[in-house]
Design an enzyme around this catalytic site. Structure first.
Site, PDB file in Angstrom:
ATOM      1  N   ASP A 407      42.106  29.952  41.163  1.00  0.00           N
ATOM      2  CA  ASP A 407      41.157  30.272  42.228  1.00  0.00           C
ATOM      3  C   ASP A 407      39.768  29.981  41.688  1.00  0.00           C
ATOM      4  O   ASP A 407      39.174  30.800  41.009  1.00  0.00           O
ATOM      5  CB  ASP A 407      41.296  31.749  42.611  1.00  0.00           C
ATOM      6  CG  ASP A 407      40.196  32.202  43.551  1.00  0.00           C
ATOM      7  OD1 ASP A 407      39.556  31.335  44.170  1.00  0.00           O
ATOM      8  OD2 ASP A 407      39.970  33.408  43.659  1.00  0.00           O
ATOM      9  N   LYS A 408      39.265  28.790  41.967  1.00  0.00           N
ATOM     10  CA  LYS A 408      38.012  28.362  41.339  1.00  0.00           C
ATOM     11  C   LYS A 408      36.801  29.129  41.843  1.00  0.00           C
ATOM     12  O   LYS A 408      35.892  29.412  41.094  1.00  0.00           O
ATOM     13  CB  LYS A 408      37.780  26.863  41.593  1.00  0.00           C
ATOM     14  CG  LYS A 408      38.705  25.976  40.787  1.00  0.00           C
ATOM     15  CD  LYS A 408      38.451  26.135  39.311  1.00  0.00           C
ATOM     16  CE  LYS A 408      39.320  25.209  38.502  1.00  0.00           C
ATOM     17  NZ  LYS A 408      39.203  25.422  37.083  1.00  0.00           N
ATOM     18  N   ARG A 604      29.624  24.745  50.890  1.00  0.00           N
ATOM     19  CA  ARG A 604      30.352  25.549  51.875  1.00  0.00           C
ATOM     20  C   ARG A 604      29.535  25.563  53.166  1.00  0.00           C
ATOM     21  O   ARG A 604      28.360  25.944  53.156  1.00  0.00           O
ATOM     22  CB  ARG A 604      30.566  26.964  51.346  1.00  0.00           C
ATOM     23  CG  ARG A 604      31.451  27.005  50.115  1.00  0.00           C
ATOM     24  CD  ARG A 604      31.284  28.313  49.361  1.00  0.00           C
ATOM     25  NE  ARG A 604      31.772  29.446  50.112  1.00  0.00           N
ATOM     26  CZ  ARG A 604      33.009  29.951  49.998  1.00  0.00           C
ATOM     27  NH1 ARG A 604      33.855  29.389  49.166  1.00  0.00           N
ATOM     28  NH2 ARG A 604      33.380  31.000  50.691  1.00  0.00           N
TER      29      ARG A 604
END
Length: 1137
Positions: A407-408, A604
């Protein structure tokens, strides 16, 4: 008791109805026919055994192992029939193995009991009989009113009744449950929110009706009925009213809540997954070799039985004059006699199966696991956290990892994000010196915000600063107060908390640009636009959910606000796929292009829109929302329908791009890598075609490394119908980055687990590793062969469910490249050496039968049979398996290619297994026939002409064997410590001393003493000493020649690297032998000496001083592997807001 037994068997479930009724403060109805429901107590149980079931349950589990069960059968056979060896020879090693394993497992379960007792014994406060009473957590009952203070965790699942805030709200963090690090706001119903004291709560007459316990953290349906002045008021309850066990109270002085789910029925406990028993590749190989040796044993036993009857076909050998049969033996069944002889040979040769191998492996794993916790390089000084081992059974698997799933987002960036770009009304902007600057205009930008924004820019910033669930914390907010008390000026004590790090980054960005959020409550929100205060009434919040992938707020604008045309306005934000289809005006296409550009940069993205309501439109919206929120049946479906009705006909405002440094932090995407994309796939056919194009491109492009970027929607399509094609593309990439996934995909982890399982079950059977720091990573961690939890900001759930836990992601490098390498080469040598020395041990026994007419005469004394694996040869291999280092740790870290050399279980291949087995047979032949040549043909070896007997012959074979197998391990040892010297030479000395005492004294408790004075006579013969030396040299000299020949003509990469460490060096294991408190003092001298030696050997290794400087500057996200990764690394998706 009968009902309990039926419940345990599943015939009588404890909950017969779909709902439960909880009487607050356990004020049950007074009518006589009411029977209270039975609920679980509040104890958490993670232990495996109890005092009463430990012995039978542990014995049952241990005898499920084939080797233990086999030796139990052998022991019972020795008790039932006349066998050539004593039952003690099998019973004592079996008892030793069972006892040691039981002690180890009992100790580990005691630690679990200890942890459970700490949780269950934690002090809590409950309201009983009109006063606040302190009790233990395990004593909480369903219906109790519990008081929880600031920064305490909730001891059960509670429905919030009241808090110290007038509006009945509280803030919590659920890091240990769902990985979310930011604050969430929970609410009490108005009728109970005013009951802020114990005396007022005592007068409360209320009943909670809710669903039975279920594992879904985000679902809770219930209602509370409050009786006031003989009038019943019914209010709906949802997830926003439920405080989950394990969550922590923040920024609120205290709350009162009623317990509805307790103990193992709490949602946190229901989410505990039963950890499947993980088995390492070495253990699987060991079981395969065990079956092969079992086949060898059966072959030898059957062959010996057949040859015995073939030999006895002649009358003179069937019944010689010195061994006449009895009448009963002559009349016995031939079949039973054959079976009895077969079992006798089986007992005679049974030591070829090394039962002590299992206990030695258990000890090696258990003791070796301490080195990880003691390694100072895996110790994080700032947080005072050291690495921990939760499962020692997988130590060697750390050296076999081929694919890493991580889970980076939170793991590497630590949930710290920063606003970078945005699109407003079709124009791209960047933040420069706290100011919005159109793209391309970078010069002449003053520091700080400017007060001249056009209408579109101001509206966009206000939408971003108002559409969220961000909460504000002040240092002075320990008691009730006005949430807008700091509105007159932004103070340094103000801090933002949000359920998503994206929201926090965006609100902080608008503050830098002049639009500051200064107040937030359930009733309204307040912002300051370039010093001008504006108050909005918060009418409704349309909460974010994973299906809609957007959230909205409906506000009443302040009077005189000219940029909003109507009194009621809705601001909406979410994923582009969840907003763009519902927009009807604004710069839609330009914004779409900008969003794609932001995504290509690894940002994002969020799209922001708005909608204005007329009076009639808002009345309709308000009515629909009220009806849906108060529904007790199908509430989620009705709310989703109303949300979709409201969130349409939107006006596009713009989009944001937030940087989380995923690709930069992971260190696997670089400039020379060919980046492939599997994004924005709309259908199965489109996804399949794109995968085929990528596969062709990989074959045609002459690029060494490829990287793949895949988004959440495309990942779901690829896993639905095109698993093999997707896996083939991924396996040809050095790194795969999944991004823009729906939170539900991460929360339920279905796609992530699917990907991990897909690689695990592929034909190559690669070893997978999963690493994460949140509870949403638990499924992935448990599915992979090796699961690693990071002690990060997202709670401890991942740490508790992992096999190993480290404080920082960068520690993974040493954990794999050094510890994994060491554990693997140590245990592979241990396994093969055990089979080798047992072949050496039992083959002379088999050969001896050809010279004693297969009479089942044993070659060795029963004491030697018992102690060979327990005492004479056990300690050298155990110490070797704890301390051996083929290459210096710093060389392993600087040369990651060495990790690839041991991949795919290469050191336990059938070829190496066959080599060690044949070597054992060859050495056994030398032992036996060398001794036979020396003592055969009636040769006398004593000065008085006395001849040796069969016990002396067996002792000579046994003596040569003990010395040879011990020296063979010494030849395999490269890293010598004082403990290696002590156990190696000490084991040989112990054998001689023991044999002298055992055979030199008449022991009164022994029935027979065949070995009396045998060993003394053997050592008194010079010829015997000469023969021992000759046989040892004959066995080991070819090994020395082979090692020298291959080392100089065909050296391996490991042997090439050993030239750097041919000088004396202090290894990490030397440091690791000391606990941290003792190791810190000599660490400075060791570092100086180590640094000097590394410089002298011309190895490029960073000094500890430089490392400390890097750590002090916060540079915490170094690449997983310093050079090219040893194998493809697959990263699971980062969550999309």
């Amino acid at each position: 008791m009968i009902r309990w037994i039926r419940q345990q068997l599943g015939f009588d479930p404890p909950h017969q109805s779909d709902t439960r009724t909880v009487y607050i403060a356990n004020k049950f109805p007074h009518h006589g026919h009411y029977i209270p429901q039975r609920f679980a107590d509040n104890r958490i149980i993670s232990s495996k055994y109890t005092v009463w079931n430990f012995i039978p349950k542990n014995l049952f589990e241990q005898f499920r192992r084939i080797a233990n069960f086999y030796f139990l059968i052998i022991f019972l056979v020795q008790l039932m029939i006349d066998t050539p060896t004593s039952p003690i020879t099998s019973g004592l090693p079996l008892f030793f193995v069972i006892t040691v394993t039981a002690i180890k497992q009992g100790y580990e379960d005691w630690l679990r009991h200890k942890a459970d007792n700490e949780v269950n014994g934690a002090p809590v406060f409950v309201v009983r009989s009109g006063s606040l009473v302190q009790t233990r957590s395990k004593n909480i009952r369903v219906g109790d009113i519990v008081r929880v203070a600031k920064d305490e965790t909730f001891p059960a699942d509670l429905v919030l009744l009241s808090s110290d805030r007038a509006e009945g709200t509280c803030h919590i963090t659920t890091t240990s449950l769902d990985g979310e690090t930011n604050l969430k706001t929970h609410f009490a119903v108005p009728e109970t929110a005013v009951l802020q004291t114990v005396s007022r709560l005592e007068s409360l007459q209320a009943v909670v009706e809710c669903q039975q316990p279920e594992a879904d953290l985000y679902r809770f349906v219930g209602r509370i009925t409050v009786t006031q002045q003989e009038e019943e008021i019914v209010r709906p309850l949802g997830p926003e009213n439920l405080l989950l066990r394990g969550a922590r109270l923040k920024n609120t002085r205290e709350i009162f809540g009623v317990a509805v789910y307790t103990g193992m029925e709490a949602k946190m406990a229901l989410n505990y997954k039963c950890k499947s028993q993980k088995r390492s590749a070495v253990e699987k190989s060991m079981n395969t070799f065990l079956i092969i040796y079992l086949g060898i044993l059966l072959f030898e036993a059957i062959l010996s039985t057949i040859l015995k009857y073939a030999w006895q076909a002649e009358t003179k050998w069937n019944e010689p004059f010195y061994n006449q049969k009895t009448e009963k033996e002559r009349n016995s069944s031939q079949i039973l006699t054959f079976i009895s002889d077969f079992l006798a040979f089986l007992v005679l040769y049974n030591f070829i199966i090394p039962i002590s191998l299992y206990v030695t492996v258990e000890l090696q794993k258990f003791l070796g696991s301490f080195f990880i916790g003691w390694d100072l390089d895996l110790y994080h000084e700032e947080s005072d956290q050291k690495a921990q081992v939760n499962t020692s059974d997988l130590n060697e698997e750390l050296g076999q990892v081929e694919y890493v799933f991580t889970d980076k987002t939170g793991t590497l960036t630590e949930n710290e994000m920063r606003f970078r770009e945005c699109s407003i009304n079709g124009i791209k902007y960047q933040e420069i010196n706290g100011k919005l600057v159109p793209e391309g205009m970078t010069e002449g930008t003053p520091d700080g915000p400017v007060s001249c924004l056009n209408r579109e820019e101001e509206l966009f910033l206000k939408a971003v600063s108002l559409c969220h669930t961000v909460q504000i914390s002040y240092d002075q907010t320990d008691g009730p107060g006005d949430p807008f008390s700091h509105a007159n000026g932004f103070t340094p004590q103000m801090e933002y908390y949000a359920s998503s790090p994206d929201e926090k980054a965006l609100v902080e960005a608008t503050k830098r640009m002049g639009v500051t959020l200064t107040g937030s409550s359930v009733e309204g929100m307040e912002i300051k636009t370039f010093g001008k205060t504006e108050k909005y009434k918060l009418l409704h919040v349309l909460e974010f959910d994973a299906n809609r992938r957007r959230m909205s707020v409906i506000l009443q604008k302040p009077s005189g606000m000219c940029i909003l045309t109507r009194e009621k306005v809705m601001f909406t934000k979410g994923a582009e796929s969840a907003i763009l289809p519902y927009t009807t005006s604004g710069e839609i296409e330009k914004t779409r292009v900008h969003v794609d550009e932001f995504a290509m940069k690894g940002l994002r993205t969020l799209v922001v829109a708005c909608r204005n309501f007329s009076v009639d439109e808002y009345q309709d919206v308000d009515r629909r929302l009220h009806e849906a929120r108060t529904a007790l049946q199908h509430r989620e479906e009705r709310l989703a329908e109303v949300f979709n009705f409201i969130e349409k006909d939107l006006e596009m405002l713009g989009a944001t791009g937030v940087e989380d440094n995923v690709s930069l932090s992971c260190g696997h995407f670089h400039r020379t890598m060919n980046i492939l994309e599997l994004v924005q796939q709309k259908s199965d056919s489109e996804c399949a075609e794109q995968l085929r194009r990528l596969a062709r491109r990989i074959k045609e492009d002459h690029v060494i490394q490829h990287g793949l970027v895949v988004d959440g929607a495309s990942l779901s399509l690829a896993l639905r119908e095109h698993e093999k094609l997707f896996m083939e593309v991924c396996k040809n990439c050095s790194a795969v980055l999944c991004c823009r996934m729906a939170p539900l995909q991460k929360a339920k982890a279905s796609d992530l687990v699917h990907v991990v399982r897909l690689f695990k079950t592929s034909p190559e059977k690669p070893i997978t590793l999963a690493i994460g720091d949140g509870a949403n990573d638990v499924s992935m961690i448990q599915e992979a062969h090796v699961g690693i939890g990071i002690m990060g900001k997202e709670g401890r759930q991942a740490v508790r469910n992992s096999d190993y836990a480290i404080a920082r992601f960068r520690f993974l490098s040493k954990l794999l490249l050094v510890h994994g390498h060491f554990y693997y080469i140590r245990i592979t040598t241990l396994v093969q050496y055990f089979f080798y020395k047992n072949v050496c041990f039992i083959t002379p026994q088999f050969l001896y039968q050809f010279f004693c007419l297969f009479s089942q005469q044993t070659l060795y004394d029963s004491v030697y049979l018992t102690l060979y694996n327990i005492s004479f040869t056990s300690l050298p291999i155990l110490v070797y398996s704890l301390f051996e280092q083929l290459v210096h740790p710093h060389v392993l870290q600087s040369k990651p290619a060495l990790y690839r050399d041991i991949s795919k279980n290469s050191l336990l291949s059938f070829k190496t297994f066959l080599y060690w087995t044949l070597l054992g047979f060859c050495h056994a032949f030398v032992f036996f026939f060398g001794s036979y040549i020396l003592m055969g043909e009636d040769t006398t070896l004593m000065g008085n002409g006395q001849m040796f007997g069969n016990w002396t012959f067996g002792t000579l074979v046994f003596t040569v064997m003990v010395i040879t197998v011990t020296l063979k391990l010494a030849l395999e040892t490269r890293f010598w410590t004082w403990m290696n010297h002590f156990v190696t030479w000490g084991s040989i000395a112990f054998y001689f001393i023991f044999s002298l005492f055992y055979g030199g004294i008449i022991w009164p408790f022994l029935h027979t003493q065949d070995m009396y004075f045998v060993f003394v006579q053997l050592l008194s013969s010079g010829s015997a000493w000469f023969a021992i030396i000759i046989m040892i040299i004959t066995c080991l000299f070819p090994d020395v020649i082979k090692k020298v020949f291959f080392r100089h003509l065909h050296p391996t990469n490991t042997q090439k690297s050993q030239m750097y460490t041919n000088r004396e060096a202090i290894g990490d294991d030397f440091i690791a032998l000391q606990p941290l408190s003792r190791a810190k003092n000599p660490l400075g001298k060791i570092r100086i000496r180590l640094s000097f030696q590394m410089e002298e050997a011309k190895i490029s290794v960073s000094s500890e001083y430089d490392t400390a400087q890097i750590r002090s500057t916060g540079e915490d996200n170094r690449p997983l592997i310093a050079a090219s990764p040893p194998s493809p690394l697959v990263q699971p998706p980062a969550p999309y807001p």
